[in-house]
Design an enzyme around this catalytic site. Structure first.
Site, PDB file in Angstrom:
ATOM      1  CD  GLN A   1       5.849   1.189  18.338  1.00  0.00           C
ATOM      2  OE1 GLN A   1       6.820   2.114  18.546  1.00  0.00           O
ATOM      3  NE2 GLN A   1       5.059   0.242  18.727  1.00  0.00           N
TER       4      GLN A   1
ATOM      5  N   GLY B   1       9.678  -5.429  28.816  1.00  0.00           N
ATOM      6  CA  GLY B   1      10.119  -3.384  28.188  1.00  0.00           C
ATOM      7  C   GLY B   1      11.327  -3.251  29.451  1.00  0.00           C
ATOM      8  NE  ARG B   2       8.257   0.429  33.410  1.00  0.00           N
ATOM      9  CZ  ARG B   2       7.211   0.131  33.267  1.00  0.00           C
ATOM     10  NH1 ARG B   2       6.982  -0.913  33.532  1.00  0.00           N
ATOM     11  NH2 ARG B   2       6.037   1.086  33.257  1.00  0.00           N
TER      12      ARG B   2
ATOM     13  NE  ARG C   1       3.798  -3.415  22.266  1.00  0.00           N
ATOM     14  CZ  ARG C   1       4.059  -2.629  23.460  1.00  0.00           C
ATOM     15  NH1 ARG C   1       4.323  -1.554  23.395  1.00  0.00           N
ATOM     16  NH2 ARG C   1       4.434  -2.916  24.062  1.00  0.00           N
TER      17      ARG C   1
ATOM     18  CE1 TYR D   1       1.235   8.711  22.136  1.00  0.00           C
ATOM     19  CE2 TYR D   1       1.280   6.476  21.973  1.00  0.00           C
ATOM     20  CZ  TYR D   1       1.705   7.380  22.728  1.00  0.00           C
ATOM     21  OH  TYR D   1       2.457   7.765  23.555  1.00  0.00           O
TER      22      TYR D   1
END
Length: 361
Positions: free
Chosen positions: A98, A319-320, A230, A183
């Site tokens: 990424q 994810g987690r 993404r 971002y």
């Protein structure tokens, strides 16, 4: 069932073993900015995933937002990532890098003292980042960025181009552009963060221009079959908000569809009391984009399977759960219980909370 979580899928020219994705998750274990053997073990432990997407990897020092995140712009950083890709490939896994530029979501402590850059001269309000203060993390407010000139835009596009070359040298199977979560690329896309009055601001088409041009740089290096993007249409993270996210992000999907890239990866809102992504948006996204769609956020195995059956997703990212369950694919397949992660060890530190989670016995 043809499209269950464990059926293979063709992603561009890659055949993936299953439809379970390990998404990018910042862990801040790269104390010197280089991926390392500890990180290689962490990713290799999770190589059962159909696809791993690396944690956000800054393309330059000015692109770094947080202490101890890895880069991909020096020879040492390339060699560090080669440890990771070799370890994942040795386990039969596939991994994309990424590529990340944080724009205004940083502090001069992380950028070598240089003022951050963004689409516009506008600070990220109520956003903090962590810096290294005598080897300890300290959270500080972001600072006012300067608006990027045309020369800055060309320079950053060239940095993305070089980062893609470096990712290939490091052995990655492809690259994902981080255009989400507030971002730099997202700072051009979202209307409330982009105050420009040139060809990169104003209309939806103009605000998507930087996204399209960066994608072109990546495709030129690795080929369209090895590029993903993404996006985060509804998260409003790090101070970016769009006045009409449904329109903006369906237009983004149409633009990316015209580029023929391998996948779009949607980061959905994942905090507990947040609303689900509107079903109408998922339907329209499916119509707008012909290739693979990855959804991420608040998914359990049942909800993920339903998303595949409804046709809204081709792959689903967890994810987690991947943090604390290195064997997550096997656990889901055999319906074994999942281990909860320790929030105290998410960022920074050493092997504790990174590589010491056990497989199911």
């Amino acid at each position: 069932m043809k499209n269950d979580l464990f059926s293979p899928i063709q992603l561009g020219d890659l055949t993936l073993n299953n439809r379970i994705v390990m998404p990018p998750m910042t862990r801040s274990r790269a104390k010197n900015g280089c991926a390392n053997a500890m990180m290689a073990e962490y990713y290799a432990q999770r190589a059962e995933a159909g696809l791993i997407i690396s944690e956000g990897t800054q393309i330059s020092q000015l692109g770094q937002g947080y202490a101890w995140t890895p880069g991909i712009y020096t020879p040492d950083q390339i060699q560090g990532w080669k440890l990771v890709t070799d370890a994942v490939h040795a386990k039969g896994g596939k991994i994309f890098a990424q590529l990340w530029h944080v724009g205004r979501v940083t502090h001069p402590s992380n950028t070598g003292g240089i003022q951050p850059i963004s689409s516009s001269e506008q600070a990220a309000k109520n956003v903090t980042v962590f810096i290294d203060e005598a080897n300890q993390p300290n959270f500080v407010d972001t600072v006012l960025p300067r608006a990027m000139t045309q020369d800055d835009i060309e320079h950053v596009k060239a940095e993305f181009h070089q980062a893609a070359l470096n990712a290939l040298e490091a052995g990655f199977d492809g690259v994902e552009l981080h255009a989400a979560n507030g971002y730099l690329v997202n700072q051009f896309i979202d209307s409330e963060a982009n105050l420009r009055d040139d060809e990169y601001g104003g209309s939806t088409e103009n605000r998507l221009r930087f996204l399209g041009e960066v994608v072109d740089q990546l495709v030129a290096v690795v080929g369209k079959d090895r590029v993903g993007v993404r996006l985060a249409p509804f998260t409003c993270l790090n101070g970016t908000i769009d006045s009409d996210p449904d329109t903006t992000y369906i237009e983004a999907a149409k633009l990316l569809n015209s580029k023929g890239i391998a996948y779009i990866h949607i980061a959905e809102v994942d905090w507990d009391d947040a609303p689900d992504t509107p079903e109408s948006f998922k339907k329209n996204l499916r119509k707008a984009f012909d290739q693979t769609i990855i959804l991420a956020g608040k998914y359990n195995p049942e909800k993920a399977q339903l998303a595949l059956e409804q046709g809204y997703a081709d792959m689903v990212a967890f994810g987690r759960p991947f943090i604390s369950n290195p064997d997550l694919v096997s656990r889901i397949k055999h319906q074994y219980p999942l281990t909860a992660h320790n929030p105290e060890t998410l960022f920074g530190g050493d092997e504790k909370g990174l590589t010491d989670y056990a497989t199911y016995q």
